[in-house]
Design an enzyme around this catalytic site. Structure first.
Site, mmCIF file in Angstrom:
data_model
loop_
_atom_site.group_PDB
_atom_site.id
_atom_site.type_symbol
_atom_site.label_atom_id
_atom_site.label_comp_id
_atom_site.label_asym_id
_atom_site.label_seq_id
_atom_site.Cartn_x
_atom_site.Cartn_y
_atom_site.Cartn_z
ATOM 1 N N ASP A 76 0.817 -1.219 0.000
ATOM 2 C CA ASP A 76 0.000 0.000 0.000
ATOM 3 C C ASP A 76 0.845 1.262 0.000
ATOM 4 O O ASP A 76 2.051 1.235 0.203
ATOM 5 C CB ASP A 76 -0.962 -0.015 1.201
ATOM 6 C CG ASP A 76 -0.270 -0.435 2.510
ATOM 7 O OD1 ASP A 76 0.970 -0.324 2.592
ATOM 8 O OD2 ASP A 76 -0.972 -0.874 3.429
ATOM 9 N N ASN A 93 -7.316 -2.357 14.355
ATOM 10 C CA ASN A 93 -8.709 -2.673 14.013
ATOM 11 C C ASN A 93 -8.812 -3.921 13.132
ATOM 12 O O ASN A 93 -9.863 -4.205 12.573
ATOM 13 C CB ASN A 93 -9.381 -1.478 13.315
ATOM 14 C CG ASN A 93 -8.702 -1.114 11.993
ATOM 15 O OD1 ASN A 93 -7.763 -1.772 11.562
ATOM 16 N ND2 ASN A 93 -9.187 -0.055 11.360
ATOM 17 N N HIS A 146 -7.065 -4.470 10.323
ATOM 18 C CA HIS A 146 -6.838 -4.304 8.879
ATOM 19 C C HIS A 146 -5.560 -5.017 8.435
ATOM 20 O O HIS A 146 -4.625 -5.210 9.202
ATOM 21 C CB HIS A 146 -6.864 -2.838 8.438
ATOM 22 C CG HIS A 146 -5.689 -1.981 8.808
ATOM 23 N ND1 HIS A 146 -5.843 -0.672 9.219
ATOM 24 C CD2 HIS A 146 -4.362 -2.204 8.817
ATOM 25 C CE1 HIS A 146 -4.657 -0.139 9.447
ATOM 26 N NE2 HIS A 146 -3.733 -1.048 9.223
ATOM 27 N N GLU A 183 -9.572 -1.863 5.355
ATOM 28 C CA GLU A 183 -10.216 -1.526 6.617
ATOM 29 C C GLU A 183 -11.434 -2.433 6.869
ATOM 30 O O GLU A 183 -11.928 -3.086 5.942
ATOM 31 C CB GLU A 183 -10.664 -0.059 6.580
ATOM 32 C CG GLU A 183 -9.517 0.948 6.434
ATOM 33 C CD GLU A 183 -8.749 1.213 7.728
ATOM 34 O OE1 GLU A 183 -8.561 0.281 8.537
ATOM 35 O OE2 GLU A 183 -8.312 2.368 7.909
HETATM 36 C C1 GLP Z 1 -0.394 0.311 8.573
HETATM 37 C C2 GLP Z 1 -0.066 -0.380 7.236
HETATM 38 C C3 GLP Z 1 -0.203 -1.848 7.362
HETATM 39 C C4 GLP Z 1 0.518 -2.248 8.628
HETATM 40 C C5 GLP Z 1 -0.289 -1.815 9.825
HETATM 41 C C6 GLP Z 1 0.413 -1.970 11.156
HETATM 42 O O1 GLP Z 1 -1.453 1.158 8.503
HETATM 43 N N1 GLP Z 1 -0.825 0.052 6.119
HETATM 44 O O2 GLP Z 1 0.325 -2.484 6.211
HETATM 45 O O3 GLP Z 1 0.649 -3.633 8.692
HETATM 46 O O4 GLP Z 1 -0.797 -0.525 9.637
HETATM 47 O O5 GLP Z 1 1.388 -0.988 11.363
HETATM 48 P P1 GLP Z 1 2.395 -1.048 12.574
HETATM 49 O O6 GLP Z 1 3.317 -2.178 12.308
HETATM 50 O O7 GLP Z 1 3.108 0.285 12.531
HETATM 51 O O8 GLP Z 1 1.608 -1.239 13.800
#
Ligand code: GLP
Length: 242
Positions: free
Chosen positions: A67, A136, A138, A143
């Site tokens: 993403d 959440n 995702h 989402e």
């Molecule tokens: C972000 C990314 C995801 C990631 C997730 C967790 O928003 N788009 O691909 O896996 O949230 O992020 P973090 O590892 O910083 O908790």
């Protein structure tokens, strides 16, 4: 459920195991799926170290990232393109045209999502996909509520996600409101998946993803339907499942 779950006592052991999981799949012609966020930073550091020691080469590997934020130029230090350069690609021998990420600077994000999806099916699907998880539930930026059959698309980020990702932006309001993400359908095409989660803020999402009936309310719950998933957790993230 056909997944393998491991809980790590130290962050170093976690990061090293995650890097080893990827390294075992770094072979000529491999297509790897990469994630961003805080969770895999240590894994990328360990992968760079493996490369420095001459143990792995990315020269004949292609990668797809999940993403990118809409509106951020790849040169913007807060973009996921910059994240990947900073944490992995500048340290390894991957060819500049061998790694792929949606462009946040594309004038028409919908068109960019369609282009990225076409490229995904052309070069992919990926052999091995690394995933993080949002608080959440995702995966990528899919989402809650995202249908499981969705392919690459433009998504409106939830306030919770903008709050969680505010760090480099200074405030949740400054986090881009939209992103381009591979869809759940793309993610489920990966031959193998490694899901990573660290910290107590992920415990409930992990519990729901693994213990509830799969459904779009918790996007990561779709992984129960995938034939080959490995899950690495630290003790805090594992609080609800072990
Ligand atoms: C972000 C990314 C995801 C990631 C997730 C967790 O928003 N788009 O691909 O896996 O949230 O992020 P973090 O590892 O910083 O908790």
């Amino acid at each position: 459920m056909p997944y393998t779950l491991k809980v790590f006592e130290s962050e170093e052991a976690f990061d090293r195991a995650a890097a080893e999981w990827v390294a075992a799949r770094v072979r000529p012609g491999a297509v790897l799926g990469f994630a961003t966020g805080n969770t895999p930073v240590g894994m990328y550091r360990q992968l760079a170290a493996l490369h420095r020691r001459g143990e792995i080469s990315f020269a004949a590997v292609r990668t797809f990232n999940l993403d990118e934020y809409v509106g951020l130029d790849p040169a913007d230090p807060r973009s996921y393109a910059a994240y990947m350069r900073e944490h992995l690609f500048r340290w390894v021998d991957i060819a500049p045209d061998a790694w792929h990420i949606p462009s946040g600077a594309a004038p028409d994000p919908e068109e960019e999502a369609a282009r990225y999806d076409r490229l995904y099916w052309e070069l992919g699907p990926v052999d091995a996909q690394v995933l993080g998880i949002g608080g959440n539930g995702h995966i990528g930026f899919n989402e809650p509520g995202t249908p499981f059959d969705k392919t690459t698309h433009v998504v409106e980020l939830t306030w919770q996600t903008r709050l969680a990702n505010a760090g480099p932006f200074g405030s949740p309001e400054a986090v881009p409101a939209r992103a381009i993400t591979l869809g759940i359908r793309n993610i489920m095409e990966a031959r193998e998946i490694l899901l990573l989660a660290k910290g107590a803020a992920k415990a409930e999402a992990i519990r729901r993803a693994l213990r509830e009936e799969p459904g779009p309310g918790v996007p990561a719950s779709v992984l129960q339907l995938h034939p080959k998933v490995t899950i690495y957790l630290d003790q805090e993230a594992a609080g609800g499942v072990v």
